[in-house]
Structures are given as structure tokens and as C-alpha cells.
Design a protein around this motif. Structure first.
Motif, PDB file in Angstrom:
ATOM      1  N   UNK A 131       0.821  -1.199   0.000  1.00 12.50           N
ATOM      2  CA  UNK A 131       0.000   0.000   0.000  1.00 12.50           C
ATOM      3  C   UNK A 131       0.861   1.256   0.000  1.00 12.50           C
ATOM      4  N   UNK A 132       0.529   2.178  -0.907  1.00 12.96           N
ATOM      5  CA  UNK A 132       1.308   3.407  -1.052  1.00 12.96           C
ATOM      6  C   UNK A 132       2.450   3.295  -2.036  1.00 12.96           C
ATOM      7  N   UNK A 133       2.715   2.095  -2.529  1.00 15.26           N
ATOM      8  CA  UNK A 133       3.809   1.887  -3.469  1.00 15.26           C
ATOM      9  C   UNK A 133       3.386   2.115  -4.903  1.00 15.26           C
ATOM     10  N   UNK A 134       4.367   2.130  -5.797  1.00 14.15           N
ATOM     11  CA  UNK A 134       4.124   2.442  -7.204  1.00 14.15           C
ATOM     12  C   UNK A 134       3.301   1.372  -7.923  1.00 14.15           C
ATOM     13  N   UNK A 135       3.370   0.138  -7.435  1.00 11.13           N
ATOM     14  CA  UNK A 135       2.623  -0.968  -8.047  1.00 11.13           C
ATOM     15  C   UNK A 135       2.003  -1.786  -6.905  1.00 11.13           C
ATOM     16  N   UNK A 136       1.170  -1.115  -6.137  1.00  7.84           N
ATOM     17  CA  UNK A 136       0.642  -1.699  -4.900  1.00  7.84           C
ATOM     18  C   UNK A 136      -0.317  -2.849  -5.177  1.00  7.84           C
ATOM     19  N   UNK A 137      -0.159  -3.908  -4.405  1.00 10.03           N
ATOM     20  CA  UNK A 137      -1.058  -5.050  -4.417  1.00 10.03           C
ATOM     21  C   UNK A 137      -1.928  -4.946  -3.167  1.00 10.03           C
ATOM     22  N   UNK A 138      -3.234  -4.949  -3.349  1.00  7.32           N
ATOM     23  CA  UNK A 138      -4.125  -4.761  -2.216  1.00  7.32           C
ATOM     24  C   UNK A 138      -3.873  -5.808  -1.136  1.00  7.32           C
ATOM     25  N   UNK A 139      -3.651  -5.339   0.087  1.00 10.96           N
ATOM     26  CA  UNK A 139      -3.389  -6.240   1.198  1.00 10.96           C
ATOM     27  C   UNK A 139      -1.959  -6.709   1.301  1.00 10.96           C
ATOM     28  N   UNK A 140      -1.086  -6.169   0.478  1.00  9.51           N
ATOM     29  CA  UNK A 140       0.298  -6.641   0.467  1.00  9.51           C
ATOM     30  C   UNK A 140       1.006  -6.494   1.800  1.00  9.51           C
ATOM     31  N   UNK A 192      -0.212  -6.485   4.644  1.00 10.10           N
ATOM     32  CA  UNK A 192      -0.830  -7.300   5.677  1.00 10.10           C
ATOM     33  C   UNK A 192      -0.292  -8.706   5.807  1.00 10.10           C
ATOM     34  N   UNK A 193       0.466  -9.189   4.830  1.00  5.05           N
ATOM     35  CA  UNK A 193       1.006 -10.556   4.913  1.00  5.05           C
ATOM     36  C   UNK A 193       2.418 -10.601   5.473  1.00  5.05           C
ATOM     37  N   UNK A 229       1.899 -21.028  -0.365  1.00  7.48           N
ATOM     38  CA  UNK A 229       1.172 -20.751   0.883  1.00  7.48           C
ATOM     39  C   UNK A 229       0.177 -19.640   0.557  1.00  7.48           C
ATOM     40  N   UNK A 230      -1.042 -20.047   0.260  1.00  7.26           N
ATOM     41  CA  UNK A 230      -1.988 -19.170  -0.417  1.00  7.26           C
ATOM     42  C   UNK A 230      -2.313 -17.910   0.384  1.00  7.26           C
ATOM     43  N   UNK A 231      -2.515 -18.028   1.702  1.00  6.48           N
ATOM     44  CA  UNK A 231      -2.894 -16.858   2.486  1.00  6.48           C
ATOM     45  C   UNK A 231      -1.700 -15.997   2.875  1.00  6.48           C
ATOM     46  N   UNK A 232      -0.493 -16.402   2.454  1.00  4.18           N
ATOM     47  CA  UNK A 232       0.700 -15.568   2.648  1.00  4.18           C
ATOM     48  C   UNK A 232       1.114 -14.927   1.331  1.00  4.18           C
ATOM     49  N   UNK A 233       0.148 -14.826   0.410  1.00  6.24           N
ATOM     50  CA  UNK A 233       0.325 -14.157  -0.886  1.00  6.24           C
ATOM     51  C   UNK A 233      -0.858 -13.215  -1.099  1.00  6.24           C
ATOM     52  N   UNK A 272      18.065 -28.884  -1.153  1.00  2.58           N
ATOM     53  CA  UNK A 272      16.629 -28.615  -1.121  1.00  2.58           C
ATOM     54  C   UNK A 272      15.929 -29.410  -2.218  1.00  2.58           C
ATOM     55  N   UNK A 273      14.802 -30.026  -1.859  1.00  2.38           N
ATOM     56  CA  UNK A 273      13.997 -30.763  -2.835  1.00  2.38           C
ATOM     57  C   UNK A 273      12.569 -30.218  -2.944  1.00  2.38           C
ATOM     58  N   UNK A 274      12.148 -29.439  -1.947  1.00 11.25           N
ATOM     59  CA  UNK A 274      10.792 -28.883  -1.952  1.00 11.25           C
ATOM     60  C   UNK A 274      10.840 -27.423  -1.526  1.00 11.25           C
ATOM     61  N   UNK A 275      10.117 -26.581  -2.269  1.00 13.24           N
ATOM     62  CA  UNK A 275      10.071 -25.158  -1.932  1.00 13.24           C
ATOM     63  C   UNK A 275       8.642 -24.740  -1.620  1.00 13.24           C
ATOM     64  N   UNK A 276       8.522 -23.893  -0.616  1.00 19.52           N
ATOM     65  CA  UNK A 276       7.262 -23.257  -0.266  1.00 19.52           C
ATOM     66  C   UNK A 276       7.386 -21.787  -0.644  1.00 19.52           C
ATOM     67  N   UNK A 277       6.332 -21.236  -1.221  1.00 25.71           N
ATOM     68  CA  UNK A 277       6.399 -19.864  -1.735  1.00 25.71           C
ATOM     69  C   UNK A 277       5.368 -18.976  -1.070  1.00 25.71           C
ATOM     70  N   UNK A 278       5.777 -17.734  -0.800  1.00 26.18           N
ATOM     71  CA  UNK A 278       4.873 -16.721  -0.277  1.00 26.18           C
ATOM     72  C   UNK A 278       5.336 -15.373  -0.810  1.00 26.18           C
ATOM     73  N   UNK A 279       4.476 -14.354  -0.721  1.00 24.18           N
ATOM     74  CA  UNK A 279       4.890 -13.020  -1.135  1.00 24.18           C
ATOM     75  C   UNK A 279       4.010 -12.420  -2.200  1.00 24.18           C
TER      76      UNK A 279
END
Length: 209
Positions: free
Chosen positions: A20-29, A31-32, A176-180, A145-152
Motif C-alpha cells: 500500500x502506497x507503493x508504485x505498483x501496490x497489491x491490495x493487502x500486500x 498485511x502478509x 502458501x496461499x494466504x501468505x500471498x 533442497x527438494x521442496x520449496x514453499x512460496x509466499x509473497x
């Protein structure tokens, strides 16, 4: 879900310009970010990615006369969405959001991407030409590493392309769906369909915490 020593957390572009407030803001960004900090505590290996653009970046609408942000053009490597200027090298917008500082400090490495003016980069593994590697795959393999979890940010672009490339590089990938957070419903739906087709898993953060 039980985590293993061969798992890694990829924290995708948790930067001020995408909040929020950034040049390419993602709503709720913003908050995660605290949730990402909590997730980082669960992993032995944490790696962050960071958009790191120059002012003459090919994906900036400002560099194409008469072009508007959020329209698509054809470039040498294929279709390219045009964006507002964002995440310029060395600017506050490119900095990591302060609320995610704990995860960034824990990160083994920060993979900077999109620093070549001639090609954008969504994925943490490859630039948008799909051939120029960032070195992330080799770093993960060196760590066993053999498995990656993604958020962001954002679910429907940089998280999506990183997850897809992770699978193509031979890693198991779980978002991790609710961390994106996503930019738009339509592209988020396309990302979800792609994940299902490629075998990218999706889970809630509570299953890891």
C-alpha cells in the motif's frame, strides 16, 4: 504438514512498491508481512527475491511512447505486460517492507532479478526470456533442497512464475496461499489453474505454523 530439512521458504518480492502506497501496490500486500516472518521461523533455509530495475527497464510503460500501464506489447522474447515504474535500484520503493525484516535477516540469500534493461523478470529462477538463469536453482541444489514453499507478492505474477519454474527445475512446489496477495482476480484464477495443471500444491499457513 511436517517440514523437512530439505525444504526451503522462498519469500517473493516483499518490497515497498508492491505494498500500500507503493508504485505498483497489491491490495493487502503489507498485511502478509508479519505472517511471512512467522513462516520463516519454521524453515532452516529461507531465500528472498527482489525486483531490482533500472529506469530504462523494457517493462515500464514510461519507456514506450503512447503506451499505458497494464497493457501488453510484443518484445523479442514474447508478450510483455507494461507496468508503472517500480522497484528502481537503490530507491525506497525497492527496499523490503519493514514488517518483513525478520524474514529477510534470516534469508540465506537475496536473489535480485529484473536488473537487465532489456528483459523483465517475474520468476526467481529465470528472466522472462525463459533462458537467462538467476542461479537460484543451483543454490537450492547445493543446499540439498527438494521442496520449496512460496509466499509473497504477487500471487498471480512473480509467485506464479517462480512456482512454475521450480517444478520445471525438478523441485516440488507448494504455494502458501494466504501468505500471498494477487493483483487481479482474472490472473489469480489463471495462476490457480496453472498450479493444478503442473502439480503445484497450495496450502494455508496454519498447516505449517
Amino acid at each position: 504438514m511436517k517440514l523437512r530439512s530439505t525444504d526451503a521458504l522462498l519469500v517473493i518480492d516483499p518490497q515497498n512498491d508492491f505494498c500500500e502506497g507503493g508504485a505498483l501496490a497489491v491490495q493487502g500486500g503489507a498485511g502478509i508481512m508479519l505472517l511471512i516472518n512467522r513462516l520463516a521461523e519454521c524453515f532452516d533455509t529461507v531465500i528472498a527475491t527482489q525486483d531490482w530495475h533500472t529506469p530504462d527497464q523494457i517493462s515500464f510503460a514510461s519507456n514506450h511512447e503512447g503506451a499505458a500501464p497494464f497493457t501488453e506489447i510484443e518484445v523479442a522474447y514474447g508478450p510483455q505486460m507494461l507496468w508503472p515504474d517500480h522497484c528502481l535500484q537503490g530507491t525506497p520503493g525497492a527496499d523490503f517492507h519493514p514488517d518483513v525484516a525478520h524474514a529477510v535477516v534470516k534469508a540465506l540469500a537475496v536473489v535480485r532479478k529484473g536488473y537487465s534493461p532489456a528483459v523483465d523478470s517475474y520468476s526467481g529462477f529465470f528472466e522472462n526470456d525463459h533462458s537467462t538463469a538467476t542461479g537460484l536453482a543451483g543454490l537450492l541444489r547445493d543446499r540439498g533442497v527438494t521442496r520449496v514453499f512460496l509466499c509473497g507478492l504477487a500471487y498471480d505474477y512473480c509467485v506464479r512464475f517462480t512456482a512454475e519454474d521450480a517444478v520445471r527445475e525438478g523441485f516440488e512446489a507448494v504455494v502458501i496461499e494466504d501468505a500471498c496477495r494477487a493483483i487481479a482476480e482474472e490472473t489469480a484464477a489463471a495462476a490457480k489453474a496453472s498450479f493444478e495443471a503442473l502439480g503445484v500444491g497450495e496450502i494455508a499457513a496454519e498447516r505449517l505454523l
